[in-house]
Design an enzyme around this catalytic site. Structure first.
Site, mmCIF file in Angstrom:
data_model
loop_
_atom_site.group_PDB
_atom_site.id
_atom_site.type_symbol
_atom_site.label_atom_id
_atom_site.label_comp_id
_atom_site.label_asym_id
_atom_site.label_seq_id
_atom_site.Cartn_x
_atom_site.Cartn_y
_atom_site.Cartn_z
ATOM 1 N N ASP A 195 0.894 -1.152 0.000
ATOM 2 C CA ASP A 195 0.000 0.000 0.000
ATOM 3 C C ASP A 195 0.930 1.199 0.000
ATOM 4 O OD1 ASP A 195 -1.546 2.265 0.892
ATOM 5 O OD2 ASP A 195 -3.116 0.828 1.361
ATOM 6 N N HIS A 196 1.038 1.879 -1.132
ATOM 7 C CA HIS A 196 2.088 2.895 -1.202
ATOM 8 C C HIS A 196 1.825 4.050 -0.230
ATOM 9 C CE1 HIS A 196 -0.564 5.062 -3.968
ATOM 10 N NE2 HIS A 196 0.206 6.118 -3.833
ATOM 11 N N HIS A 258 -5.982 2.678 0.881
ATOM 12 C CA HIS A 258 -5.263 3.822 1.461
ATOM 13 C C HIS A 258 -6.043 4.521 2.576
ATOM 14 C CE1 HIS A 258 -3.054 3.013 -2.070
ATOM 15 N NE2 HIS A 258 -3.731 3.758 -2.900
HETATM 16 C C1 BG6 Z 1 -3.621 4.760 -6.382
HETATM 17 C C2 BG6 Z 1 -4.963 4.861 -7.050
HETATM 18 O O1 BG6 Z 1 -3.583 3.637 -5.542
HETATM 19 O O2 BG6 Z 1 -3.379 5.944 -5.623
HETATM 20 C C3 BG6 Z 1 -5.012 6.082 -7.936
HETATM 21 O O3 BG6 Z 1 -5.192 3.692 -7.827
HETATM 22 C C4 BG6 Z 1 -4.639 7.321 -7.163
HETATM 23 O O4 BG6 Z 1 -6.298 6.241 -8.531
HETATM 24 C C5 BG6 Z 1 -3.342 7.121 -6.400
HETATM 25 O O5 BG6 Z 1 -4.491 8.378 -8.100
HETATM 26 C C6 BG6 Z 1 -3.078 8.271 -5.467
HETATM 27 O O6 BG6 Z 1 -1.781 8.152 -4.947
HETATM 28 P P1 BG6 Z 1 -0.964 9.437 -4.514
HETATM 29 O O7 BG6 Z 1 0.304 8.896 -3.936
HETATM 30 O O8 BG6 Z 1 -0.759 10.272 -5.743
HETATM 31 O O9 BG6 Z 1 -1.814 10.160 -3.508
#
Ligand code: BG6
Length: 510
Positions: A195-196, A258
């Site tokens: 989960d980034h 997230h």
């Molecule tokens: C991803 C989603 O997991 O997270 C995307 O699939 C979204 O739709 C993105 O744009 C958002 O990540 P960050 O790091 O740009 O907030």
């Protein structure tokens, strides 16, 4: 500056751990994620001296590429990220490529032979990370075949790990099915579900902030907190991902993963030790305490919406329904705001407002802790005004800041209050050497540290929470009427304000 130096002197850092020699095998190596995120992250770790001494990368995908063609492709991708290229050749010597046919067993046998040769060439003892940068529809096939080919087997001290990207299924049943396929070859300690958001430095900081300071935690409960809002706003639209997004929508794309992790970090109990499974146990306990969503009165707790045409940064952008690949009568929500309760001792009765949307006014991920008002306002008579409650704002991106808002006397003869801000900005700490989310995730996978990854029980619980919501929304007779509209570039639909008293719609500021 003086303050930053002080922060540096006081920093407590553990002895850095070195990852063991290993290979990273990337399935989907000719795809977008590999060039955009994975190889640039691994190159950055290499530049920082954080890859193992003996290390190589083997790209695997359907295209027929030679090692040299793969290296050239990756050089372009890394260069496009503006990375320093002076040590590229040294790094590229460890880049290899093996064509694969994802569902053919023979492919995996050929891959196994190639990896053994490469292990010998690079002096790697057989430790391997398999990264699935492929379309989710192929996860079960590749994970299953890796198991069947014996590539998941850990023997003689060699480890084998599987890194999986979200989505982990599209509901509870498919997520369990995926897990079963993975489980045929890999045990839970071998599976790293990325989960980034968890790997973002300021997201990790939420835990440090709560549990390394004595002054906040005693207030961190229903006695002092009125409500919590968690927002992840994006200016981006659906981009080139309509095929996936049309099926997913914002609830599957952002909430199941997230947003739930942000909620857990803000609301979970302190673990007894900062250790992967104890931290994950607390997150799971929190997911288990989520009050089941009242599906019979769902729209009192949930606002869903889709963006209309509008302007982002002064540039006109189309409506969601007019984006390439989107059904012109699509009912897929691109925005959701949800009121959630956590049924436990600490949080009983405190609403958590969780909001995420595409094509909103700003890129902003922010947690706001709204404290209760003072129990008795002795100034009310003099000031004839309400005293604003304290707010703690944790900004996660794009700026990384913590602000505490409190009341102070307005300077001067008049008796008046004003809101002032106590502020800490990460950027001010010049010596910070933070890792980007993918760098952190890959570094931890190499170290075998699962703290920032999903465990299957957590995934199951979040699906179990969300499944009834998705079914209720998707089968609702008034589905089309319940889907609100908002102009791209705004802060979302007007109706979200009904749920959320501090909604940006009122103030222009989240
Ligand atoms: C991803 C989603 O997991 O997270 C995307 O699939 C979204 O739709 C993105 O744009 C958002 O990540 P960050 O790091 O740009 O907030």
């Amino acid at each position: 500056m003086a303050q930053s130096q002080q922060v540096r002197q006081e920093r407590l850092t553990p002895t850095p751990r070195a990852p063991e020699d290993c290979a990273v095998v990337i399935f989907g190596a000719s795809g977008d994620l590999t060039g955009r995120k994975l190889v640039p992250a691994l190159y950055q770790l290499f530049l920082a001296g954080s890859t193992p001494k003996h290390f190589y990368i083997c790209g695997a995908a359907r295209s027929e590429l030679s090692d040299q063609e793969f290296r050239d492709k990756m050089r372009q991708a890394v260069q496009a990220k503006g990375r320093e290229m002076t040590r590229w050749e040294e790094f590229a010597a460890g880049l290899h490529y093996q064509p694969v046919i994802y569902d053919e067993v023979a492919t995996y046998q050929a891959l196994a032979r190639r990896l053994e040769e490469l292990d010998r060439e690079h002096g790697v003892p057989g430790n391997r990370i398999f990264e699935l940068a492929i379309p989710p529809g192929l996860y079960m096939t590749v994970a299953g075949r890796l198991g069947q080919a014996g590539l998941a087997r850990e023997e003689d001290g060699r480890w084998r790990r599987l890194v999986v990207e979200k989505p982990f299924g599209r509901d509870l049943a498919s997520s369990r099915e995926l897990n079963q396929a993975i489980g045929q070859g890999f045990a839970e300690h071998q599976v790293f579900r990325i989960d980034h958001y968890l790997a973002k430095e300021t997201v990790q900081n939420i835990m440090m902030f709560r549990f390394a300071n004595a002054i906040f935690e005693p207030l961190w409960n229903r006695g002092y907190i009125e409500q919590v809002s968690i927002l992840s706003a994006e200016t981006l639209g659906v981009e080139h991902r309509a095929g996936y997004y049309e099926q997913a929508g914002v609830l599957r794309d952002m909430f199941q993963n997230h947003m739930m992790q942000l909620l857990a970090l803000v609301a979970a109990e302190p673990p007894s030790l900062f250790e992967a499974d104890r931290v994950r146990d607390e997150r799971v306990k929190l997911f288990r305490s989520l009050r089941p969503f009242p599906t019979e009165e769902i729209y009192d707790y949930l606002v869903l919406a889709q963006y209309e045409a509008g302007q982002i940064n002064g540039r006109p952008v189309p409506a969601y329904r007019a984006e390439p690949g989107v059904d012109p009568s699509s009912l897929t929500p691109t925005y959701a705001s949800m009121k959630v309760f956590v049924d436990n001792w600490r949080w009983q009765g405190v609403p958590f407002f969780i909001t995420s949307g595409k094509r909103l006014a700003e890129k902003l991920t922010r947690v706001v802790i709204h404290f209760r008002e003072v129990p008795h306002s002795l100034f009310r008579q003099v000031l004839g005004e309400e005293i604003k409650a304290n707010r703690l704002v944790l900004d996660i991106q794009p700026s990384e800041e913590i602000s505490l808002y409190f009341q102070a006397k307005q300077p001067g003869a008049e008796v008046a209050l004003r809101t002032v801000r106590l502020h800490f900005a990460y950027q001010d700490e010049a010596a910070r050497a933070g890792l980007e989310a993918y760098e952190k995730a890959l570094a931890d996978a190499m170290l075998g540290d699962q703290m920032l990854f999903w465990r299957q029980d957590g995934v199951d619980l979040c699906w179990a929470f969300l499944d009834p919501v998705l079914t209720a929304c998707e089968t609702c007779a008034e589905r089309a009427d319940r889907l609100h509209r908002y102009a791209a570039g705004s802060w979302g639909p007007r109706d979200a304000a009904k749920l959320w008293p501090n909604h940006p719609y009122h103030s222009g500021q989240p």
